[in-house]
Design a protein around this motif. Structure first.
Motif, PDB file in Angstrom:
ATOM      1  N   TYR A 126       0.795  -1.227   0.000  1.00  0.00           N
ATOM      2  CA  TYR A 126       0.000   0.000   0.000  1.00  0.00           C
ATOM      3  C   TYR A 126       0.828   1.278   0.000  1.00  0.00           C
ATOM      4  O   TYR A 126       0.270   2.360   0.195  1.00  0.00           O
ATOM      5  N   HIS A 127       2.136   1.183  -0.249  1.00  0.00           N
ATOM      6  CA  HIS A 127       2.969   2.378  -0.056  1.00  0.00           C
ATOM      7  C   HIS A 127       2.600   3.530  -0.997  1.00  0.00           C
ATOM      8  O   HIS A 127       2.876   4.683  -0.699  1.00  0.00           O
ATOM      9  N   GLY A 128       1.951   3.238  -2.116  1.00  0.00           N
ATOM     10  CA  GLY A 128       1.533   4.304  -3.016  1.00  0.00           C
ATOM     11  C   GLY A 128       0.140   4.839  -2.763  1.00  0.00           C
ATOM     12  O   GLY A 128      -0.262   5.855  -3.345  1.00  0.00           O
ATOM     13  N   LEU A 129      -0.614   4.192  -1.869  1.00  0.00           N
ATOM     14  CA  LEU A 129      -2.003   4.589  -1.632  1.00  0.00           C
ATOM     15  C   LEU A 129      -2.156   6.041  -1.176  1.00  0.00           C
ATOM     16  O   LEU A 129      -3.050   6.741  -1.666  1.00  0.00           O
ATOM     17  N   PRO A 130      -1.330   6.547  -0.253  1.00  0.00           N
ATOM     18  CA  PRO A 130      -1.514   7.943   0.174  1.00  0.00           C
ATOM     19  C   PRO A 130      -1.387   8.953  -0.961  1.00  0.00           C
ATOM     20  O   PRO A 130      -1.950  10.048  -0.880  1.00  0.00           O
ATOM     21  N   LEU A 131      -0.672   8.600  -2.016  1.00  0.00           N
ATOM     22  CA  LEU A 131      -0.499   9.523  -3.142  1.00  0.00           C
ATOM     23  C   LEU A 131      -1.632   9.432  -4.155  1.00  0.00           C
ATOM     24  O   LEU A 131      -1.901  10.406  -4.866  1.00  0.00           O
ATOM     25  N   TRP A 132      -2.296   8.283  -4.218  1.00  0.00           N
ATOM     26  CA  TRP A 132      -3.244   8.064  -5.309  1.00  0.00           C
ATOM     27  C   TRP A 132      -4.637   7.668  -4.850  1.00  0.00           C
ATOM     28  O   TRP A 132      -5.474   7.306  -5.677  1.00  0.00           O
ATOM     29  N   PHE A 133      -4.945   7.756  -3.554  1.00  0.00           N
ATOM     30  CA  PHE A 133      -6.227   7.246  -3.076  1.00  0.00           C
ATOM     31  C   PHE A 133      -7.413   7.988  -3.681  1.00  0.00           C
ATOM     32  O   PHE A 133      -8.470   7.408  -3.917  1.00  0.00           O
ATOM     33  N   PHE A 134      -7.251   9.300  -3.970  1.00  0.00           N
ATOM     34  CA  PHE A 134      -8.368  10.053  -4.525  1.00  0.00           C
ATOM     35  C   PHE A 134      -8.665   9.664  -5.973  1.00  0.00           C
ATOM     36  O   PHE A 134      -9.709  10.032  -6.515  1.00  0.00           O
ATOM     37  N   LEU A 155       2.028   3.901   7.448  1.00  0.00           N
ATOM     38  CA  LEU A 155       1.887   4.049   6.001  1.00  0.00           C
ATOM     39  C   LEU A 155       2.079   5.505   5.590  1.00  0.00           C
ATOM     40  O   LEU A 155       2.731   5.795   4.587  1.00  0.00           O
ATOM     41  N   GLY A 156       1.516   6.411   6.366  1.00  0.00           N
ATOM     42  CA  GLY A 156       1.693   7.826   6.066  1.00  0.00           C
ATOM     43  C   GLY A 156       3.147   8.251   6.146  1.00  0.00           C
ATOM     44  O   GLY A 156       3.632   9.028   5.311  1.00  0.00           O
ATOM     45  N   MET A 157       3.875   7.750   7.134  1.00  0.00           N
ATOM     46  CA  MET A 157       5.295   8.090   7.256  1.00  0.00           C
ATOM     47  C   MET A 157       6.105   7.504   6.106  1.00  0.00           C
ATOM     48  O   MET A 157       7.005   8.159   5.571  1.00  0.00           O
ATOM     49  N   GLY A 179      -0.629  14.927   2.953  1.00  0.00           N
ATOM     50  CA  GLY A 179      -1.411  15.636   3.955  1.00  0.00           C
ATOM     51  C   GLY A 179      -2.898  15.366   3.816  1.00  0.00           C
ATOM     52  O   GLY A 179      -3.606  15.210   4.817  1.00  0.00           O
ATOM     53  N   LEU A 180      -3.383  15.313   2.572  1.00  0.00           N
ATOM     54  CA  LEU A 180      -4.791  14.992   2.335  1.00  0.00           C
ATOM     55  C   LEU A 180      -5.121  13.584   2.828  1.00  0.00           C
ATOM     56  O   LEU A 180      -6.205  13.348   3.381  1.00  0.00           O
ATOM     57  N   PHE A 181      -4.187  12.665   2.622  1.00  0.00           N
ATOM     58  CA  PHE A 181      -4.388  11.283   3.072  1.00  0.00           C
ATOM     59  C   PHE A 181      -4.585  11.247   4.587  1.00  0.00           C
ATOM     60  O   PHE A 181      -5.524  10.610   5.086  1.00  0.00           O
ATOM     61  N   LYS A 182      -3.725  11.924   5.310  1.00  0.00           N
ATOM     62  CA  LYS A 182      -3.854  11.954   6.763  1.00  0.00           C
ATOM     63  C   LYS A 182      -5.192  12.580   7.173  1.00  0.00           C
ATOM     64  O   LYS A 182      -5.904  12.042   8.038  1.00  0.00           O
ATOM     65  N   SER A 183      -5.552  13.691   6.548  1.00  0.00           N
ATOM     66  CA  SER A 183      -6.795  14.377   6.898  1.00  0.00           C
ATOM     67  C   SER A 183      -8.007  13.496   6.630  1.00  0.00           C
ATOM     68  O   SER A 183      -8.953  13.454   7.434  1.00  0.00           O
ATOM     69  N   TYR A 184      -7.988  12.781   5.504  1.00  0.00           N
ATOM     70  CA  TYR A 184      -9.120  11.919   5.161  1.00  0.00           C
ATOM     71  C   TYR A 184      -9.222  10.745   6.137  1.00  0.00           C
ATOM     72  O   TYR A 184     -10.317  10.362   6.550  1.00  0.00           O
ATOM     73  N   CYS A 185      -8.078  10.175   6.521  1.00  0.00           N
ATOM     74  CA  CYS A 185      -8.085   9.087   7.505  1.00  0.00           C
ATOM     75  C   CYS A 185      -8.622   9.578   8.849  1.00  0.00           C
ATOM     76  O   CYS A 185      -9.388   8.868   9.516  1.00  0.00           O
ATOM     77  N   GLU A 186      -8.233  10.782   9.241  1.00  0.00           N
ATOM     78  CA  GLU A 186      -8.738  11.350  10.494  1.00  0.00           C
ATOM     79  C   GLU A 186     -10.242  11.570  10.412  1.00  0.00           C
ATOM     80  O   GLU A 186     -10.968  11.327  11.383  1.00  0.00           O
TER      81      GLU A 186
END
Length: 368
Positions: A126-134, A155-157, A179-186
């Motif tokens: 999943y290492h690419g998920l934070p960049l491409w989840f949207f 994963l975020g780190m 940053g968007l990935f972290k915000s969406y997870c929160e």
């Protein structure tokens, strides 16, 4: 404490691991990786990771897990990298293939505990998920699925270090996506915790129905239960049935093959085995009769076909995954009544997908 290696100097890593040496001969597209090959990128990622304040706050064992994942995150660019006709260099599918390779290599060559190995393998996956989840068809579902398999904070780190550990014109955009990935997870309440599904059935149906909300509590009208065993040959599935599931009827693909005298490598004839197994399963399902489905079931897509069948008849599925240490696996396979050739076992190990918690109403790991 488990560690991949005590000596983390790059020169020593190259001496110790062939897959690290392969990084040096694996090119990357200059538009996304102007720094150079995978070896250069990976060294930069490791350097950036260890400087992150969040990483420095982790306990020593967590740091080792994340460091190993960073070292291995692009392990299968070596096998997926191609030069396209337009001159671009791509490595499509390297994360998914990397998960399989990391799992198999760690299982065969280290004494890594099951939980740690799976975290490393899933971080690679999943290492690419934070960049491409949207860009996913259903970002929410993609996030919550990953949340059931991997530590999202880690994963975020890893994704941040991956973004910083390169030279590219869009680095600022990559960090913004992190940053968007972290915000969406929160927002989904799954950043430093597991998402709280209302029930096992609610969780199961959420990943099967396009229009179901993750917090919806469905009415449980399922009747009957199928216990689907999963594990490589030699993990002791038959023994487990004898010890723990003696009161169940058993549907075994191997038993059908032997009765019909069909070679497991005969793909065409095995269609007959599958068809007979499905008809037998339907008989149990119509009567709402619990039974054990005994097969290797190491491939997720194959498990999904069977679980679809069980669910269509209103039955609950419980997956029990079995695993023993690698040397014990080889010994037990060798001493079975019908041993699997070593080359076949090695190929199966390379395709092993450990069942995820979202695949069935209940998933149990029996790991020694």
């Amino acid at each position: 404490m488990w560690t991949l290696t005590a000596d983390k100097e790059w020169a020593q890593l190259e001496k110790a691991f062939d897959w690290v040496r392969d990084m040096k001969s694996t090119p990357q597209d200059a538009r996304h990786h102007a720094e150079g090959d995978v070896a250069v990128h990976t060294q930069m990622v490791l350097a950036e990771l260890t400087e992150l304040p969040g990483y420095q706050r982790l306990d020593a064992q967590s740091q080792e897990v994340l460091w190993a994942a960073a070292l291995m995150h692009d392990i299968e660019k070596r096998s997926t990298t191609v030069l396209e006709s337009d001159g671009r260099i791509t490595s499509r599918g390297h994360a998914k293939k990397g998960e399989l390779s990391v799992r198999a290599w760690l299982y065969q060559h280290t004494n890594v505990p099951f939980e740690i190995r799976e975290q490393i393998a899933k971080l690679v996956r999943y290492h690419g998920l934070p960049l491409w989840f949207f860009e996913k068809q259903n970002p929410e579902r993609a996030i919550l699925q990953a949340n059931l398999e991997v530590n999202m904070l880690w994963l975020g780190m890893l994704a941040e270090a991956d973004s910083r550990g390169r030279i590219c014109e869009d680095q600022a955009d990559l960090l913004y996506r992190n940053g968007l990935f972290k915000s969406y997870c929160e927002e989904l309440n799954c950043w430093e915790r597991s998402f709280a599904f209302p029930s096992d059935l609610g969780k199961f149906l959420y990943f099967r129905k396009e229009d179901q909300a993750p917090d919806y509590e469905p009415f449980d009208d399922m009747q009957g239960e199928v216990i689907l065993l999963s594990g490589l040959p030699g993990t002791g599935k038959d023994t487990y049935i004898q010890k723990h599931l003696a009161g169940y009827d058993v549907l075994s693909l191997d038993d059908i093959r032997r009765r019909l005298k069909i070679d497991p490598t005969d793909a065409k004839a095995n269609g007959r085995v599958i068809q007979e197994a499905k008809e037998t399963a339907k008989g149990f399902l119509r009567k709402k009769q619990p039974f054990v489905f005994n097969a290797t079931n190491i491939n997720r897509s194959m498990r999904e076909i069977w679980i679809d069948l069980f669910t269509s008849y209103g039955a609950k599925t419980k997956i029990i995954y079995l695993e023993v240490p690698y040397r014990q696996l080889l010994w037990q396979n060798k001493n079975r009544a019908y041993p699997v050739p070593d080359a076949v076992l090695a190929r199966m190990l390379g395709k092993l997908e450990v069942p995820a918690l979202w695949e069935a109403q209940e998933v149990k790991y029996v790991v020694s």
